[in-house]
Design a protein around this motif. Structure first.
Motif, short mmCIF file in Angstrom:
data_model
loop_
_atom_site.label_atom_id
_atom_site.label_comp_id
_atom_site.label_asym_id
_atom_site.label_seq_id
_atom_site.Cartn_x
_atom_site.Cartn_y
_atom_site.Cartn_z
N THR A 158 3.30 4.26 35.75
CA THR A 158 2.59 2.99 35.65
C THR A 158 1.66 3.26 34.28
OG1 THR A 158 0.59 4.44 36.69
CG2 THR A 158 2.30 2.85 38.12
N LYS A 159 1.16 2.42 33.84
CA LYS A 159 0.21 2.45 32.64
C LYS A 159 -0.96 3.23 32.71
CE LYS A 159 -0.10 -1.35 30.23
NZ LYS A 159 -0.63 -2.72 30.02
N PHE A 160 -1.55 3.30 33.99
CA PHE A 160 -2.78 4.09 34.22
C PHE A 160 -2.43 5.54 33.96
CE2 PHE A 160 -4.96 6.56 37.35
CZ PHE A 160 -6.23 6.48 36.90
N GLY A 161 -1.09 6.07 34.58
CA GLY A 161 -0.71 7.45 34.65
C GLY A 161 -0.56 7.79 33.03
N ARG A 162 -0.04 6.99 32.19
CA ARG A 162 -0.10 7.31 30.70
C ARG A 162 -1.26 7.16 30.01
NH1 ARG A 162 4.33 3.52 31.61
NH2 ARG A 162 3.07 1.77 30.68
N TYR A 163 -2.34 6.57 30.57
CA TYR A 163 -3.64 6.42 30.23
C TYR A 163 -4.22 7.77 30.40
CZ TYR A 163 -3.42 1.46 29.10
OH TYR A 163 -3.33 0.25 28.49
N VAL A 164 -4.08 8.46 31.43
CA VAL A 164 -4.85 9.63 32.08
C VAL A 164 -4.20 10.70 31.30
CG1 VAL A 164 -4.82 11.28 33.82
CG2 VAL A 164 -4.98 8.87 34.35
N TYR A 165 -2.97 10.67 31.04
CA TYR A 165 -2.43 11.79 29.93
C TYR A 165 -2.95 11.48 28.65
CZ TYR A 165 1.12 13.53 33.58
OH TYR A 165 2.09 14.00 34.30
N ALA A 166 -3.07 10.37 28.13
CA ALA A 166 -3.41 10.17 26.89
C ALA A 166 -4.88 10.72 26.59
CB ALA A 166 -3.45 8.78 26.33
N VAL A 167 -5.92 10.34 27.46
CA VAL A 167 -7.38 10.84 27.54
C VAL A 167 -7.45 12.37 27.55
CG1 VAL A 167 -9.48 10.73 28.80
CG2 VAL A 167 -8.10 8.58 28.63
N GLY A 168 -6.63 12.97 28.36
CA GLY A 168 -6.63 14.27 28.46
C GLY A 168 -6.08 15.11 27.10
N SER A 169 -5.25 14.26 26.47
CA SER A 169 -4.62 14.81 25.44
C SER A 169 -5.48 14.86 24.20
CB SER A 169 -3.10 14.27 25.05
OG SER A 169 -2.32 14.61 25.98
N ASN A 170 -6.00 13.49 23.97
CA ASN A 170 -6.97 13.44 22.71
C ASN A 170 -7.76 12.38 23.16
OD1 ASN A 170 -8.25 12.66 20.50
ND2 ASN A 170 -6.63 13.72 19.31
N GLU A 171 -9.10 12.56 23.78
CA GLU A 171 -9.92 11.57 24.25
C GLU A 171 -10.43 10.26 23.00
OE1 GLU A 171 -14.36 10.91 25.77
OE2 GLU A 171 -13.20 12.77 26.72
N GLU A 172 -10.51 10.78 21.73
CA GLU A 172 -10.98 10.08 20.86
C GLU A 172 -9.97 9.14 20.37
OE1 GLU A 172 -13.43 7.92 18.23
OE2 GLU A 172 -13.92 9.64 19.93
N ALA A 173 -8.43 9.70 20.25
CA ALA A 173 -7.46 8.96 19.84
C ALA A 173 -7.10 7.95 20.86
CB ALA A 173 -6.20 10.06 19.57
N ALA A 174 -7.41 8.18 22.14
CA ALA A 174 -7.13 7.42 23.23
C ALA A 174 -8.18 6.13 23.02
CB ALA A 174 -7.33 7.83 24.63
N ARG A 175 -9.34 6.45 22.89
CA ARG A 175 -10.30 5.29 22.50
C ARG A 175 -9.93 4.47 21.45
NH1 ARG A 175 -14.40 8.48 22.62
NH2 ARG A 175 -15.15 8.06 24.72
N LEU A 176 -9.45 5.04 20.29
CA LEU A 176 -9.03 4.42 19.15
C LEU A 176 -7.80 3.30 19.35
CD1 LEU A 176 -9.58 6.90 16.31
CD2 LEU A 176 -11.24 4.79 17.00
N THR A 177 -6.93 3.81 20.37
CA THR A 177 -5.76 2.92 20.66
C THR A 177 -6.20 1.79 21.73
OG1 THR A 177 -5.19 4.39 22.53
CG2 THR A 177 -4.28 4.78 20.07
N GLY A 178 -7.54 1.73 22.17
CA GLY A 178 -8.03 0.44 23.02
C GLY A 178 -7.93 0.91 24.46
N ILE A 179 -7.96 2.30 24.73
CA ILE A 179 -8.04 2.66 26.26
C ILE A 179 -9.38 2.70 26.64
CG2 ILE A 179 -7.43 4.34 27.86
CD1 ILE A 179 -4.88 5.27 25.97
N ASN A 180 -9.79 2.24 27.77
CA ASN A 180 -10.99 2.28 28.35
C ASN A 180 -11.17 3.48 28.95
OD1 ASN A 180 -13.63 2.14 29.72
ND2 ASN A 180 -13.27 -0.23 29.80
#
Length: 328
Positions: free
Chosen positions: A198-220
């Motif tokens: 799921t997209k949510f699962g990918r978001y969780v990994y992204a937030v844990g890897s680099n929160e600021e980068a995840a935010r800049l890509t549009g992840i809430n």
């Protein structure tokens, strides 16, 4: 002939590198194999169908929480309140079950109420901008204090008139397989699909890897964190429901005690990075089973049960040390 020999050598080297990468990404498989060998040496019947189903059954209640802890840790956070959530939800769950006499209503209450308690943690962490360690340390104390006050220190006992209903659901068997084992496996598969498909699962990994980068890509980022805490709260609530059926009497002071340590240990020895961004549900699933195997080995070796905490503490330290070495 020379070219053929070189090609074979290249193939063998490639296979060796692939195997090395596989075990590097799945270190818990080696740990599980080592423990299985040790357990089999101590008890030759350890790996029988009956023993394995019992092992799954014994791992289930804490293992369900560990599945949720995996999401929280992958997202770069921690939850120390899960044991207290189990105590609060299971105590009130007994009251709900005695009142409604309904398995379904009680299960829904436990999962929903646990999710709400997790949501409270997530809101303080995201909107209040307080570290997860501090928030869940505070709610750990608060949640347990609430249920101890409600019960006035006494146990919450399932009414004898409805006792068999919940014990049959939780402690029963289907086709010879314990229901606890089936529930644990079902939830592990569901969480694996959530994180891998799921997209949510990918978001969780992204937030844990680099929160600021995840935010800049549009992840809430805040929403992702809140949902992970709602999920671990819901799974803690399900664990509380299972605990009710398993024990039929909940003592608020002791219920769920050290469950957070076991959940974190299962995630750590399952190969997740405690700094976030990396982890697998399959690793945590085996990690929970390995913790139970370790307890069995300690018992067989006549190690005092009071030293279990020491062993688990050492396991967490070694697992985190290994992850740090791996990331260097």
């Amino acid at each position: 002939m020379r070219l053929t020999s070189d090609a074979i050598m290249v193939q063998q080297k490639a296979k060796g590198e692939a195997l090395k990468r596989f075990f590097s990404n799945h270190p818990y498989l080696i740990s599980f194999a080592v423990l299985a060998v040790i357990a089999t040496i101590i008890n030759p019947d350890y790996l029988t169908y009956t023993s394995l189903s019992t092992l799954l059954k014994q791992s289930a209640i804490k293992g369900v929480i560990a599945l949720g802890m995996t999401l929280v840790i992958i997202s770069g956070n921690i939850d120390l309140s899960v044991g207290a959530i189990v105590a609060l939800v299971s105590g009130l769950g007994v009251v709900v079950f005695n009142t409604t006499e309904s398995i379904v209503v009680t299960l829904l209450f436990c999962s929903l109420f646990g999710s709400i308690l997790g949501w409270i943690n997530g809101m303080f962490i995201t909107k209040g901008r307080i570290a997860a360690f501090i928030v869940t340390l505070a709610t750990m104390s608060a949640y347990r204090s609430i249920i101890v006050q409600i019960g006035q220190g006494g146990p919450f006992n399932v009414d004898m008139n409805v006792l068999s209903a919940i014990t049959t659901v939780v402690n029963g068997r289907t086709l010879g397989v314990p229901h606890l084992a089936l529930i644990f496996v079902f939830l592990a598969v569901a969480m694996h699909l959530l994180m891998s498909q799921t997209k949510f699962g990918r978001y969780v990994y992204a937030v844990g890897s680099n929160e600021e980068a995840a935010r800049l890509t549009g992840i809430n980022v805040h929403r992702v964190k809140i949902i992970t805490f709602c999920i671990i709260g819901a799974l803690s609530g399900i664990s509380a429901f299972l605990l009710i059926g398993r024990l039929t009497s909940i003592t608020a002071v002791n219920a769920g005690i050290f469950f957070e340590l076991d959940a974190i240990a299962a995630v750590a020895i399952g190969g997740a990075a405690m700094s976030g961004g990396r982890g697998r549900i399959a690793g945590t699933f085996l990690g929970a089973i390995m913790l139970q195997m370790i307890e069995g080995i300690l018992i067989a070796a006549a190690i005092p049960p009071f030293l279990n905490g020491l062993v688990k503490g050492i396991i967490i330290l070694l697992a985190v040390l290994f992850q740090n070495k791996k990331s260097d």
